[in-house]
Design a protein around this motif. Structure first.
Motif, short mmCIF file in Angstrom:
data_model
loop_
_atom_site.label_atom_id
_atom_site.label_comp_id
_atom_site.label_asym_id
_atom_site.label_seq_id
_atom_site.Cartn_x
_atom_site.Cartn_y
_atom_site.Cartn_z
N TYR A 47 16.77 -7.63 -5.88
CA TYR A 47 16.53 -6.64 -4.82
C TYR A 47 15.39 -7.16 -3.96
O TYR A 47 14.32 -7.50 -4.48
N THR A 48 15.61 -7.26 -2.67
CA THR A 48 14.59 -7.72 -1.74
C THR A 48 14.09 -6.54 -0.93
O THR A 48 14.88 -5.80 -0.35
N VAL A 49 12.77 -6.35 -0.92
CA VAL A 49 12.16 -5.29 -0.13
C VAL A 49 11.39 -5.94 1.01
O VAL A 49 10.66 -6.90 0.81
N VAL A 50 11.57 -5.41 2.21
CA VAL A 50 10.83 -5.89 3.38
C VAL A 50 9.80 -4.83 3.73
O VAL A 50 10.15 -3.71 4.10
N LEU A 51 8.51 -5.18 3.54
CA LEU A 51 7.39 -4.29 3.85
C LEU A 51 6.59 -4.92 4.97
O LEU A 51 6.13 -6.07 4.83
N ASN A 52 6.43 -4.21 6.07
CA ASN A 52 5.64 -4.73 7.19
C ASN A 52 6.05 -6.16 7.54
O ASN A 52 5.21 -7.05 7.68
N ASP A 53 7.34 -6.41 7.61
CA ASP A 53 7.92 -7.70 7.98
C ASP A 53 7.68 -8.82 6.96
O ASP A 53 7.91 -9.98 7.25
N GLU A 54 7.23 -8.47 5.74
CA GLU A 54 7.06 -9.46 4.68
C GLU A 54 8.08 -9.15 3.58
O GLU A 54 8.21 -8.01 3.14
N LEU A 58 12.54 -9.19 -5.70
CA LEU A 58 12.39 -8.68 -7.06
C LEU A 58 13.57 -9.12 -7.89
O LEU A 58 14.72 -8.92 -7.52
N ASN A 59 13.27 -9.74 -9.02
CA ASN A 59 14.29 -10.10 -10.00
C ASN A 59 14.10 -9.19 -11.22
O ASN A 59 13.20 -8.35 -11.24
N SER A 60 14.91 -9.39 -12.23
CA SER A 60 14.85 -8.56 -13.42
C SER A 60 13.43 -8.43 -13.95
O SER A 60 12.72 -9.43 -14.09
N ARG A 61 12.99 -7.19 -14.17
CA ARG A 61 11.67 -6.82 -14.71
C ARG A 61 10.54 -6.90 -13.69
O ARG A 61 9.38 -6.66 -14.04
N ASP A 62 10.83 -7.21 -12.43
CA ASP A 62 9.79 -7.22 -11.40
C ASP A 62 9.59 -5.78 -10.90
O ASP A 62 10.52 -4.99 -10.85
N GLU A 63 8.35 -5.48 -10.50
CA GLU A 63 7.97 -4.15 -10.06
C GLU A 63 7.35 -4.22 -8.67
O GLU A 63 6.81 -5.25 -8.28
N LEU A 64 7.40 -3.08 -7.96
CA LEU A 64 6.78 -3.02 -6.63
C LEU A 64 6.32 -1.60 -6.36
O LEU A 64 7.03 -0.64 -6.68
N PHE A 65 5.13 -1.47 -5.79
CA PHE A 65 4.60 -0.17 -5.37
C PHE A 65 4.65 -0.12 -3.85
O PHE A 65 4.19 -1.05 -3.18
N ILE A 66 5.20 0.95 -3.31
CA ILE A 66 5.29 1.14 -1.86
C ILE A 66 4.49 2.39 -1.51
O ILE A 66 4.89 3.51 -1.84
N PRO A 67 3.33 2.23 -0.86
CA PRO A 67 2.52 3.39 -0.51
C PRO A 67 3.22 4.30 0.51
O PRO A 67 4.01 3.84 1.33
N LYS A 68 2.91 5.59 0.42
CA LYS A 68 3.53 6.54 1.34
C LYS A 68 3.25 6.12 2.79
O LYS A 68 2.20 5.55 3.09
N GLY A 69 4.23 6.37 3.64
CA GLY A 69 4.08 6.05 5.06
C GLY A 69 4.38 4.61 5.43
O GLY A 69 4.38 4.25 6.60
N THR A 70 4.64 3.75 4.44
CA THR A 70 4.90 2.33 4.70
C THR A 70 6.37 2.14 5.08
O THR A 70 7.26 2.51 4.32
#
Length: 96
Positions: A47-54, A58-70
């Protein structure tokens, strides 16, 4: 395939704010922002997440925090399984 609106509606129906997803086909979501924090885990697949153009891949067992408003969007391959937790309220500690 569920639309972004259907996914959000399904999440709101979960009393604990947890959403388990299995994507049966490749998917790209629309850019979005939430009024609450989001924490996600890629259980399997990619799963690929694009945050602020970056891009964050994420592969198996990878985690990501996305702050509100992002502003963010997601891309995944078929067979990807993710878990999303949406924070609605902040926990406040009481003095002991």
């Amino acid at each position: 395939m569920l639309t972004d609106t259907e996914l959000l509606r399904r999440c709101r129906q979960q009393p604990d704010g947890i959403l388990n997803l299995l994507f049966y086909s490749d998917r790209v979501s629309k850019k979005q922002a939430h009024e609450f924090d989001e924490y996600m885990v890629c259980v399997s697949g990619q799963y690929t997440v694009v945050l602020n153009d970056e891009e964050f891949v994420l592969n198996s067992r990878d985690e990501l925090f996305i702050p509100k408003g992002t502003e963010h969007l997601g891309k995944c391959i078929a067979g990807t399984r993710t878990i999303h937790a949406f924070g609605r309220k902040r926990i406040r500690r009481t003095e002991e």
